[in-house]
Design a protein around this motif. Structure first.
Motif, PDB file in Angstrom:
ATOM      1  N   UNK A 257       0.840  -1.208   0.000  1.00 28.57           N
ATOM      2  CA  UNK A 257       0.000   0.000   0.000  1.00 28.57           C
ATOM      3  C   UNK A 257       0.873   1.255   0.000  1.00 28.57           C
TER       4      UNK A 257
ATOM      5  N   UNK B  87       3.881   1.524  -1.147  1.00 22.78           N
ATOM      6  CA  UNK B  87       4.505   1.681  -2.466  1.00 22.78           C
ATOM      7  C   UNK B  87       3.502   2.224  -3.486  1.00 22.78           C
ATOM      8  N   UNK B  88       2.269   1.719  -3.448  1.00 22.51           N
ATOM      9  CA  UNK B  88       1.251   2.185  -4.395  1.00 22.51           C
ATOM     10  C   UNK B  88       0.927   3.660  -4.171  1.00 22.51           C
ATOM     11  N   UNK B  89       0.925   4.082  -2.909  1.00 20.92           N
ATOM     12  CA  UNK B  89       0.638   5.490  -2.609  1.00 20.92           C
ATOM     13  C   UNK B  89       1.795   6.399  -2.984  1.00 20.92           C
TER      14      UNK B  89
ATOM     15  N   UNK C 153      -8.597   2.830  -5.853  1.00 21.31           N
ATOM     16  CA  UNK C 153      -7.921   2.143  -4.743  1.00 21.31           C
ATOM     17  C   UNK C 153      -7.961   0.610  -4.885  1.00 21.31           C
TER      18      UNK C 153
ATOM     19  N   UNK D  36      -6.927  -2.974  -6.637  1.00 21.59           N
ATOM     20  CA  UNK D  36      -5.870  -3.584  -7.446  1.00 21.59           C
ATOM     21  C   UNK D  36      -6.066  -5.089  -7.433  1.00 21.59           C
TER      22      UNK D  36
ATOM     23  N   UNK E 147       1.360  -2.087 -12.051  1.00 24.94           N
ATOM     24  CA  UNK E 147       1.243  -1.648 -10.654  1.00 24.94           C
ATOM     25  C   UNK E 147      -0.038  -2.163 -10.016  1.00 24.94           C
TER      26      UNK E 147
ATOM     27  N   UNK F 149      -1.079  -7.354 -10.457  1.00 23.40           N
ATOM     28  CA  UNK F 149       0.189  -7.951 -10.062  1.00 23.40           C
ATOM     29  C   UNK F 149       0.152  -9.460 -10.151  1.00 23.40           C
TER      30      UNK F 149
ATOM     31  N   UNK G  12      -3.568  -6.707   4.611  1.00 20.22           N
ATOM     32  CA  UNK G  12      -2.815  -5.533   5.046  1.00 20.22           C
ATOM     33  C   UNK G  12      -3.076  -4.311   4.181  1.00 20.22           C
ATOM     34  N   UNK G  13      -3.184  -4.534   2.878  1.00 18.42           N
ATOM     35  CA  UNK G  13      -3.449  -3.405   1.975  1.00 18.42           C
ATOM     36  C   UNK G  13      -4.866  -2.879   2.205  1.00 18.42           C
TER      37      UNK G  13
ATOM     38  N   UNK H 151      -5.029  -0.708   5.018  1.00 17.56           N
ATOM     39  CA  UNK H 151      -4.307   0.541   4.745  1.00 17.56           C
ATOM     40  C   UNK H 151      -5.035   1.399   3.715  1.00 17.56           C
TER      41      UNK H 151
ATOM     42  N   UNK I  32      -6.834   0.347   0.841  1.00 21.03           N
ATOM     43  CA  UNK I  32      -7.019  -0.140  -0.531  1.00 21.03           C
ATOM     44  C   UNK I  32      -8.167  -1.153  -0.593  1.00 21.03           C
TER      45      UNK I  32
END
Lengths: 322, 332
Positions: A129, A131-133, B29, B31, B48, B51, B66-67, B70, B72
């Protein structure tokens, strides 16, 4: 480069806060005011404090079952921590988590975790996250020597290496996975050596030297922020207490080994350093600092006791987000 | 489906891909993670956001957790459900519980996709329908689309949901074509669909077996038995109201599931009917489950076909509850 004297005093305060918090949590666990299980971080304070001192508020960390120290080092509120241990409504998790599941996402503390190695992939997701930000945030995984033998460690560190995620993998090698000596379960004695297999730097640090931990973390954080990827830092340290505070918990470690490590206590070590370096940090100041820490902890217990237990209806809340 | 909407025919798999692409366009947001990067998504959204991960399901599942925590909205394709078993810690101990055990501090919006079911002669490890294992874990939502229309509408709702949602998708239905609107639409989670109305027996069927149940209903109609076919579409939340209302009307229930019966979705559906006093009092016959045999799925075609339920077995089950015609020579 050593941090400023002011920063060193803050680090000392944090280490002493962790020490006193753990003493209190263990005592209140034994008296029955704290339930379930408590894993004491005493002896390992320099790792959490040294690493978190190198981070910003928006950087993220994930912890382990032995999580109080990381929480405090990242700047968590003692009142809400203690209230959570007491199972109260005002706790960080509204009394749903307890010692093994304290989190404060507001300060980038993604939680203690009751599964060994369970947090490593999750915080690697926080690294993705970040890195994406692309705002220069880093993510830090704390874990033990036991977790370094589990699949999720290897899967995660490989991905972080391949994708150059802004990560620090911080192994707290306290020499034992519950009762089993690391010497008997690691094919090679140094966890840091595994970094070579993933093409990233692996660093061994004296985990009882908070300034050494800090310096290693500063370097790794700079590398991560620059887009150069993760670093594995192995902090050699020791837990003074048994795996948990349960009265029946056996502890097969040699008593002389425990005593030898107590002589390497990271807290007096920093006190000595401060005194030598400055010649200004007096015994009186040290006593005053400890008094303040004890007062803050007493306040946290008062706060916890003043908070009600959650209403039983709350058991049905937060299973799903609305 | 509102009248006047432009429709076209696409496959079940195409509907899934459309849903993901449209939601990725709509939500910056989001992915996509999977051991392979779908070429169409990769081309449109770049490396990006799309993946290709190592074959490390535990890590890629945890990375999604986790993403999500955060900020996403990850979409994870496990490919076949069998591969997600190596990520069970991340699914059961982490994704399902993390919102609750941290007191609801932040949300964890994640879509997990996995194909289920057999019929492909790929034997025990690649022919499973283990959704009830996940139904047993509080904190996960579960969808099970049976048509291209349902696939797209349910997936869109799942990607807009703020919880971990697992989409179990029938491998047998990938090439199935159906009408899907051109325009944006969603299907709410927890809303069953009456795929065919009837009056003598309710057949609750899951995924591929919805189509077998519809075929069974055709042949039963010729015998004078009117079957109502209900597709729950989502298993968590499960639309108990629609199922109970149908059983109160017909008085009879057959449940068709490609999974084995033991502690399965079929058992849950039977229980929610039996536990409701009003519905229970309307039952004119015992509930009949038509499930896979409780064995690992075998390879050899004759064995595999014997193990799975199909339209004939569903019809036999319906005849049993309506007319007490014994199934399998008396063994019911």
């Amino acid at each position: 480069m050593h941090p400023s004297p002011e920063k060193q005093r803050d680090m000392l305060r944090q280490m002493q806060t962790i020490r006193r918090f753990e003493e209190r949590a263990s005592a209140d666990f034994r008296s029955g005011a704290i339930y379930g299980v408590v894993h004491s971080y005493i002896g390992e304070e320099a790792v959490a404090v040294g690493v978190c001192a190198a981070l910003n508020r928006e950087d993220q960390i994930i912890s382990t079952h032995r999580g109080h120290g990381h929480c405090i080092a990242k700047g968590a509120d003692l009142n809400r921590m203690m209230a959570e241990l007491y199972g109260r409504e005002a706790g960080y998790c509204k009394g749903k988590g307890g010692s093994m599941h304290i989190a404060d996402f507001g300060i980038g503390m993604l939680g203690a975790n009751g599964i060994v190695a369970g947090g490593i992939p999750i915080v690697t997701g926080a690294g993705l996250a970040a890195q994406l930000e692309g705002k220069g945030r880093v993510a830090v995984s704390f874990f033990g020597d036991g977790a370094s033998n589990a699949g999720p460690f290897h899967e995660s560190i490989n991905i972080a290496g391949a994708w150059k995620l802004p990560m620090l993998y911080v192994c707290e090698n306290n020499m034992y996975a519950v009762q089993t000596p690391a010497a008997k379960s690691l094919a090679f004695k140094d966890v840091a050596a595994r970094a070579a297999g993933y093409g990233i730097p692996g660093v061994i640090v004296d985990g009882n030297d908070v300034l050494a931990v800090y310096e290693a973390a500063v370097e790794a954080v700079a590398r991560a922020r620059a887009g150069d990827g993760p670093t594995l830092i192995e902090c050699k340290t020791y837990r003074w207490r048994a795996h948990t505070e349960r009265p029946a918990q056996p502890d097969y470690r040699p008593p002389e080994e425990i005593e030898a490590w107590k002589k390497k206590d990271p807290i007096p070590r920093l006190v000595r350093h401060l005194k030598q370096q400055q010649g200004q940090f007096s015994d009186e100041e040290w006593q005053e600092l400890d008094k303040q820490v004890l007062k803050a902890l007493e306040d946290s217990v008062t706060f916890a006791k003043a908070s009600p237990f959650p209403a039983t209806d709350a058991a049905l809340e937060d299973v799903y987000a609305d | 489906m509102g009248s006047g909407q432009a429709m076209r025919r696409i496959t079940y798999d195409q509907a899934g891909m459309e849903a993901v692409a449209e939601e990725m366009r709509r939500e910056p947001k989001s992915f996509h993670l999977g051991t392979d990067a779908p070429p169409a998504l990769l081309k449109e959204f770049g490396a990006q956001r799309v993946r290709a991960t190592p074959i490390a399901e535990s890590a890629l599942t945890g990375i999604a957790v986790g993403a999500a925590g955060s900020g996403f909205r990850p979409i994870v394709n496990w490919s076949q459900v069998t591969f997600c078993f190596v990520a069970m810690d991340q699914i059961v101990n982490q994704a399902a519980k993390i919102h609750y055990m941290f007191g609801g501090q932040v949300t964890f919006p994640i879509l997990f996709r996995a194909s289920v079911g057999g019929g492909t002669r790929r034997a025990a490890q690649h022919s499973q329908s283990p959704y009830s294992m996940f139904m047993n874990v509080a904190g996960l939502k579960i969808i099970l689309p049976s048509t291209p229309y349902d696939m797209k509408g349910l997936l869109k709702s799942a990607m807009r949901d703020d919880n971990p949602v697992i989409s179990f998708e029938s491998g047998r239905l990938g090439a199935l074509e159906g009408e899907v609107p051109e325009d944006d639409y969603t299907i709410p989670l927890g809303k069953a669909d009456i795929k065919r109305a009837g009056s003598d027996v309710t057949i609750v069927a899951l995924a591929w077996l919805v189509h077998e149940a519809l075929a069974a209903a055709d042949s039963l109609a010729k015998e004078g038995i009117s079957a109502e076919v209900i597709d729950p579409r989502s298993l968590v939340p499960l639309d108990a109201d629609t199922i109970r209302a149908s059983v109160r009307k017909t008085g009879r229930l057959v449940i068709a599931d490609e999974a084995g019966p033991t502690a399965g979705a079929s058992a849950e559906i039977a229980a929610l009917v039996a536990e409701d006093p009003e519905t229970f009092s309307c039952l004119k016959a015992p509930v009949k489950r038509v499930c896979a045999l409780q064995v690992p799925i075998p390879y050899s075609p004759g064995l595999e076909d014997h193990v799975f339920p199909d339209r004939k077995k569903i019809s036999a089950g319906a005849r049993f509850v309506v007319r007490r015609v014994p199934v399998d020579g008396g063994r019911t």
